[in-house]
Scaffold this motif. Structure first.
Motif, PDB file in Angstrom:
ATOM      1  N   ASN A  45       0.828  -1.196   0.000  1.00 43.79           N
ATOM      2  CA  ASN A  45       0.000   0.000   0.000  1.00 43.79           C
ATOM      3  C   ASN A  45       0.863   1.247   0.000  1.00 43.79           C
ATOM      4  OD1 ASN A  45       0.907  -0.010   2.601  1.00 43.79           O
ATOM      5  ND2 ASN A  45      -1.064  -0.526   3.507  1.00 43.79           N
ATOM      6  N   ILE A  46       0.240   2.304  -0.329  1.00 44.59           N
ATOM      7  CA  ILE A  46       0.915   3.600  -0.314  1.00 44.59           C
ATOM      8  C   ILE A  46      -0.053   4.636   0.241  1.00 44.59           C
ATOM      9  CG2 ILE A  46       2.551   3.183  -2.173  1.00 44.59           C
ATOM     10  CD1 ILE A  46       0.639   4.516  -4.093  1.00 44.59           C
ATOM     11  N   PHE A  47       0.526   5.642   0.830  1.00 43.39           N
ATOM     12  CA  PHE A  47      -0.281   6.717   1.415  1.00 43.39           C
ATOM     13  C   PHE A  47       0.059   8.042   0.764  1.00 43.39           C
ATOM     14  CE2 PHE A  47      -1.079   3.572   4.537  1.00 43.39           C
ATOM     15  CZ  PHE A  47      -2.202   3.965   5.251  1.00 43.39           C
ATOM     16  N   SER A  48      -0.935   8.839   0.705  1.00 44.92           N
ATOM     17  CA  SER A  48      -0.734  10.159   0.116  1.00 44.92           C
ATOM     18  C   SER A  48      -0.193  11.133   1.148  1.00 44.92           C
ATOM     19  CB  SER A  48      -2.064  10.711  -0.403  1.00 44.92           C
ATOM     20  OG  SER A  48      -2.880  11.110   0.679  1.00 44.92           O
ATOM     21  N   ALA A  49       0.124  12.277   0.669  1.00 44.36           N
ATOM     22  CA  ALA A  49       0.482  13.378   1.551  1.00 44.36           C
ATOM     23  C   ALA A  49      -0.746  13.719   2.400  1.00 44.36           C
ATOM     24  CB  ALA A  49       0.884  14.581   0.715  1.00 44.36           C
ATOM     25  N   PRO A  50      -0.539  14.409   3.467  1.00 48.42           N
ATOM     26  CA  PRO A  50      -1.672  14.840   4.282  1.00 48.42           C
ATOM     27  C   PRO A  50      -2.565  15.764   3.464  1.00 48.42           C
ATOM     28  CG  PRO A  50       0.400  15.158   5.444  1.00 48.42           C
ATOM     29  CD  PRO A  50       0.749  14.823   4.033  1.00 48.42           C
ATOM     30  N   LEU A  51      -3.820  15.583   3.638  1.00 47.81           N
ATOM     31  CA  LEU A  51      -4.764  16.338   2.833  1.00 47.81           C
ATOM     32  C   LEU A  51      -5.756  17.094   3.704  1.00 47.81           C
ATOM     33  CD1 LEU A  51      -5.623  13.422   0.380  1.00 47.81           C
ATOM     34  CD2 LEU A  51      -3.887  15.203   0.045  1.00 47.81           C
ATOM     35  N   VAL A  52      -6.065  18.253   3.259  1.00 50.01           N
ATOM     36  CA  VAL A  52      -7.113  19.033   3.917  1.00 50.01           C
ATOM     37  C   VAL A  52      -8.339  18.980   3.021  1.00 50.01           C
ATOM     38  CG1 VAL A  52      -7.855  21.345   4.596  1.00 50.01           C
ATOM     39  CG2 VAL A  52      -5.533  20.560   5.119  1.00 50.01           C
ATOM     40  N   VAL A  53      -9.425  18.660   3.610  1.00 51.31           N
ATOM     41  CA  VAL A  53     -10.672  18.598   2.856  1.00 51.31           C
ATOM     42  C   VAL A  53     -11.607  19.668   3.400  1.00 51.31           C
ATOM     43  CG1 VAL A  53     -12.634  17.175   2.173  1.00 51.31           C
ATOM     44  CG2 VAL A  53     -10.385  16.130   2.490  1.00 51.31           C
ATOM     45  N   ARG A  54     -11.869  20.611   2.583  1.00 52.66           N
ATOM     46  CA  ARG A  54     -12.724  21.712   3.005  1.00 52.66           C
ATOM     47  C   ARG A  54     -14.191  21.363   2.826  1.00 52.66           C
ATOM     48  NH1 ARG A  54      -9.601  26.915   0.290  1.00 52.66           N
ATOM     49  NH2 ARG A  54      -7.949  27.090   1.859  1.00 52.66           N
ATOM     50  N   GLY A  55     -14.930  21.720   3.802  1.00 42.84           N
ATOM     51  CA  GLY A  55     -16.329  21.357   3.768  1.00 42.84           C
ATOM     52  C   GLY A  55     -17.262  22.452   3.322  1.00 42.84           C
ATOM     53  N   ARG A  56     -16.739  23.625   3.244  1.00 43.89           N
ATOM     54  CA  ARG A  56     -17.612  24.739   2.885  1.00 43.89           C
ATOM     55  C   ARG A  56     -17.250  25.288   1.525  1.00 43.89           C
ATOM     56  NH1 ARG A  56     -18.434  28.479   8.107  1.00 43.89           N
ATOM     57  NH2 ARG A  56     -20.098  29.212   6.765  1.00 43.89           N
ATOM     58  N   ASN A  73      -0.711   3.395  12.047  1.00 45.03           N
ATOM     59  CA  ASN A  73      -1.324   4.685  11.855  1.00 45.03           C
ATOM     60  C   ASN A  73      -1.024   5.611  13.006  1.00 45.03           C
ATOM     61  OD1 ASN A  73      -2.549   4.286   9.370  1.00 45.03           O
ATOM     62  ND2 ASN A  73      -4.098   3.020  10.361  1.00 45.03           N
ATOM     63  N   SER A  74      -0.778   5.002  14.105  1.00 41.32           N
ATOM     64  CA  SER A  74      -0.530   5.830  15.264  1.00 41.32           C
ATOM     65  C   SER A  74       0.812   6.529  15.195  1.00 41.32           C
ATOM     66  CB  SER A  74      -0.578   4.964  16.520  1.00 41.32           C
ATOM     67  OG  SER A  74       0.397   3.949  16.426  1.00 41.32           O
ATOM     68  N   ASN A  75       1.674   5.960  14.450  1.00 44.26           N
ATOM     69  CA  ASN A  75       2.978   6.589  14.422  1.00 44.26           C
ATOM     70  C   ASN A  75       3.571   6.670  13.031  1.00 44.26           C
ATOM     71  OD1 ASN A  75       3.654   4.053  13.768  1.00 44.26           O
ATOM     72  ND2 ASN A  75       5.264   3.829  15.282  1.00 44.26           N
ATOM     73  N   ASN A  76       2.761   6.362  12.106  1.00 39.33           N
ATOM     74  CA  ASN A  76       3.339   6.455  10.783  1.00 39.33           C
ATOM     75  C   ASN A  76       3.598   7.912  10.495  1.00 39.33           C
ATOM     76  OD1 ASN A  76       1.747   7.813   8.583  1.00 39.33           O
ATOM     77  ND2 ASN A  76       0.146   6.600   9.542  1.00 39.33           N
ATOM     78  N   ASN A  77       4.564   8.111   9.765  1.00 31.32           N
ATOM     79  CA  ASN A  77       4.867   9.491   9.440  1.00 31.32           C
ATOM     80  C   ASN A  77       4.738   9.698   7.952  1.00 31.32           C
ATOM     81  OD1 ASN A  77       6.924   7.924   8.771  1.00 31.32           O
ATOM     82  ND2 ASN A  77       8.423   8.912  10.091  1.00 31.32           N
ATOM     83  N   ASN A  78       3.708   9.179   7.474  1.00 29.38           N
ATOM     84  CA  ASN A  78       3.433   9.399   6.070  1.00 29.38           C
ATOM     85  C   ASN A  78       2.857  10.771   5.887  1.00 29.38           C
ATOM     86  OD1 ASN A  78       4.236   6.879   5.331  1.00 29.38           O
ATOM     87  ND2 ASN A  78       2.267   6.023   5.901  1.00 29.38           N
ATOM     88  N   GLY A  79       3.223  11.589   6.726  1.00 32.03           N
ATOM     89  CA  GLY A  79       2.723  12.934   6.651  1.00 32.03           C
ATOM     90  C   GLY A  79       3.293  13.664   7.812  1.00 32.03           C
ATOM     91  N   ARG A  80       2.965  14.856   7.830  1.00 38.58           N
ATOM     92  CA  ARG A  80       3.572  15.623   8.888  1.00 38.58           C
ATOM     93  C   ARG A  80       2.883  15.377  10.201  1.00 38.58           C
ATOM     94  NH1 ARG A  80       1.763  21.547   7.244  1.00 38.58           N
ATOM     95  NH2 ARG A  80      -0.391  21.096   6.836  1.00 38.58           N
TER      96      ARG A  80
END
Length: 598
Positions: free
Chosen positions: A238-249, A346-353
């Motif tokens: 598997n691979i993970f993406s960069a951290p993403l922000v999803v805007r709701g408005r 997931n608790s400590n993965n650093n696939n993102g900041r």
DNA sequence: TTCGACACATATTC
DNA sequence: TGAATATGTGTCGA
């Protein structure tokens, strides 16, 4: 994750990318532009092509969880996943951002470096699982999302072009074969690529737009499963993406916020000319970030060009380059790489900041002087078998949807469908190298094979398919790639600086225009598409009573109705055909596996 | 505050 | 060139 940045493997992969990437992406970019090429390129290049860009969230190097080898055990296979998000995302305050309501598209494939083109296909092969060798008959991929640094799965949904009026499903596991190549081919001929279209996040990240609150991030992940003789589907990579922000408005909401926030200047709100806009870079004047023309690109394709062009080379509609982009173009690809020293907890993965307030490096690139968290090596993309096809689980393309049940069991959770969808909180993804954890995980997968839940899911999906068929045109021609017909048009529009109710120029169609006011908004900031400030009217007043000029389609409700009817009656016009990557996502394959394996 | 639904605006394709 | 289609996004109400 502290590796991979300089993975030779990854780095060398970029040479597989087409040289003229800009052109390539501009002309194909997983959009109907590919159609034009298939049609002989008779169409002129449209704005969608012109504005194709190359940045979108990258993927961290992946992780192979089990040994896979050839049937004679003579060759160990390294499974490399590659993925790219083709639209929907843009950089805002150095976060990869999208709007929950907008579509994004993700293409993925995998390849086995040990096999050359001629040696594909990859199956059957052997998987070392629990100390035993089991035969793998095929591979499948699926996408999902989760909260960064958390276990909670985030639902993804796919819509038909009819959106609310059509069915929606969750991304399904799709059969895939090794040898995919996400490089921007001129047509949709890239084989073995699965493209998930019209994907949306079900929920937005918390606190987005709230600078004083901790911004929550999501991550999209791509999972590769190996299906064994018994039908069990084992997560193998598997691979993970960069951290993403999803805007709701709505974009306007954020535009306002950002106008007040100098640090968000990169966002540039269209009418303004923030630092990010005038300099054609999404970066604020912050020393932490590289200049726009640097090689800080997460897009290996782009990188192959040397990274010596500006960030938004094709912003053609305004000198104050639009800071939001993505525009349906290619994006970032990443290949997963190796299992050592890689922790997927997931608790400590650093696939993102980990630090939500400071980007460790360029969000565009994992390379360069950036902390490991954002290191993404160049991708070595897959092979390019001479012929084959890719599946695309677009809503219009149940092509890859396993209609007949078979060994599929992907009708549950959007991220890990083998789990009952109604219990997403139970979907703990322990992507750990820890064998026990992994076994547990796979045990869950395995246990989910067959059984009542499976049947139920299968039935559910059958229902979904039935619904989809209403809206899903079949390709009248080639069941595979190469059909010039039936492509689903893709648009890359621009958000115009819409009217201001305050200024009395409210949109006639806007409900509020009748009795309320609306703040002037500058360019709406969708990451997916932008309506350019209208050349003819950046702000206009329209009559409260729609005129034909304003509502050529009969106006909102009527237009919608007409659209639905048209969609049903004119299926051929909606979809089917070729996508920029892989085979059509907008068509129905009666037997996707047969086609895929043919 | 978030999200679903409705509706409008407009790019793109046919 | 107009109709059809796709999709971004504003707004309202739950």
């Amino acid at each position: 994750m502290d590796e991979q940045a300089g993975s030779p493997d990854m780095a060398t992969g970029s040479d597989r990318i087409a040289g003229d990437n800009i052109a390539a992406y501009a002309s194909s970019a997983h959009s109907p532009t590919s159609e034009s090429m298939l049609n002989g390129g008779s169409r002129n290049r449209k704005r969608s092509e012109v504005f194709a860009t190359h940045e979108s969230p990258f993927f961290f190097p992946g992780h192979q969880l089990y040994n896979v080898m050839s049937m004679d055990r003579s060759t160990n296979y390294t499974l490399k996943l590659a993925a790219k998000i083709d639209r929907g995302f843009f950089l805002a305050s150095n976060d990869w951002t999208c709007y929950r309501r907008n579509y994004f598209q993700l293409s993925t494939c995998f390849y086995i470096p040990e096999l050359d083109t001629a040696q594909q296909p990859d199956t059957p092969c052997l998987l070392e699982y629990n100390g035993e060798l089991v035969q793998v008959n095929r591979f499948l991929v699926c996408i999902g999302a989760q909260i960064q640094h958390g276990d909670k799965a985030i639902e993804l949904v796919q819509h038909t072009p009819k959106r609310d009026k059509g069915p929606q499903i969750t991304p399904k596991r799709m059969p895939v074969r090794a040898g995919g190549d996400l490089s921007p081919g001129p047509t949709g001929l890239q084989p073995y690529v699965v493209t998930y279209e019209r994907v949306q996040f079900k929920t937005a990240t918390a606190n987005n737009g709230k600078r004083r609150a901790a911004q929550q991030y999501y991550q999209v992940h791509v999972d590769l499963f190996a299906e064994t003789d018994t039908g069990a589907q084992i997560l193998v990579a598997n691979i993970f993406s960069a951290p993403l922000v999803v805007r709701g408005r709505s974009p306007g909401h954020y535009a306002d916020n950002e106008e007040e926030d100098a640090t968000a200047a990169a966002v540039g709100a269209g009418t303004s000319s923030g630092p990010g806009t005038s300099s054609s870079t999404p970066y604020p004047s912050d020393e932490r970030y590289p200049p726009a023309s640097s090689s800080y690109r997460n897009d290996s394709i782009s990188s192959s060009n040397g990274g010596d062009y500006s960030y938004y080379p094709n912003y053609g509609y305004n000198s104050s380059s639009y800071p939001y982009q993505s525009l349906g173009s290619a994006s970032h690809m990443a290949a997963q790489d190796y299992r050592e020293d890689y922790h997927y907890n997931n608790s400590n993965n650093n696939n993102g900041r980990h630090d939500s307030e400071s980007y460790p490096g360029s969000p565009l690139s994992p390379t360069g002087p950036h902390p490991h968290a954002y290191m993404t090596p160049q991708v070595q993309h897959g092979f390019s078998p001479a012929a084959s096809g890719a599946a695309s689980p677009d809503m219009n393309s149940p092509s890859g949807f396993p209609e007949n049940g078979g060994h599929y069991q992907q009708y549950g959770s959007p991220t890990y469908p083998q789990y009952p969808q109604q219990h997403p909180q139970d979907q703990h993804h322990h992507y750990s190298q820890d064998g026990q954890q992994q076994q547990q995980l796979n045990g869950q997968y395995d246990s989910y094979n067959g059984g009542q839940q499976y049947d139920q899911d299968t039935q559910d999906h059958a229902s979904q398919l039935a619904a989809l068929r209403i809206h899903s045109p079949t390709s009248p021609s080639s069941p595979f790639i190469g059909s010039p017909t039936g492509t689903t048009p893709r648009r890359q529009s621009f958000s115009s600086a819409l009217s201001s109710k305050k200024a009395g120029s409210g949109s006639a169609g806007d409900r509020s225009s009748i009795g309320s006011t609306r703040k002037t908004r500058s360019i709406s900031m969708s990451g997916i598409t932008k309506r350019a400030p209208s050349k003819t009217r950046t702000s206009r007043t329209v009559p409260a009573t729609p005129t034909k000029e304003h509502y050529p389609n009969g106006g909102g409700a009527l237009g919608s109705i007409g659209g639905v009817l048209g969609g049903i009656g004119g299926l051929g016009g909606i979809g089917g055909g070729i996508k920029g990557l892989g085979i059509s996502s907008d068509r129905i394959l009666e037997n996707p596996m047969e086609e895929l394996q043919s």
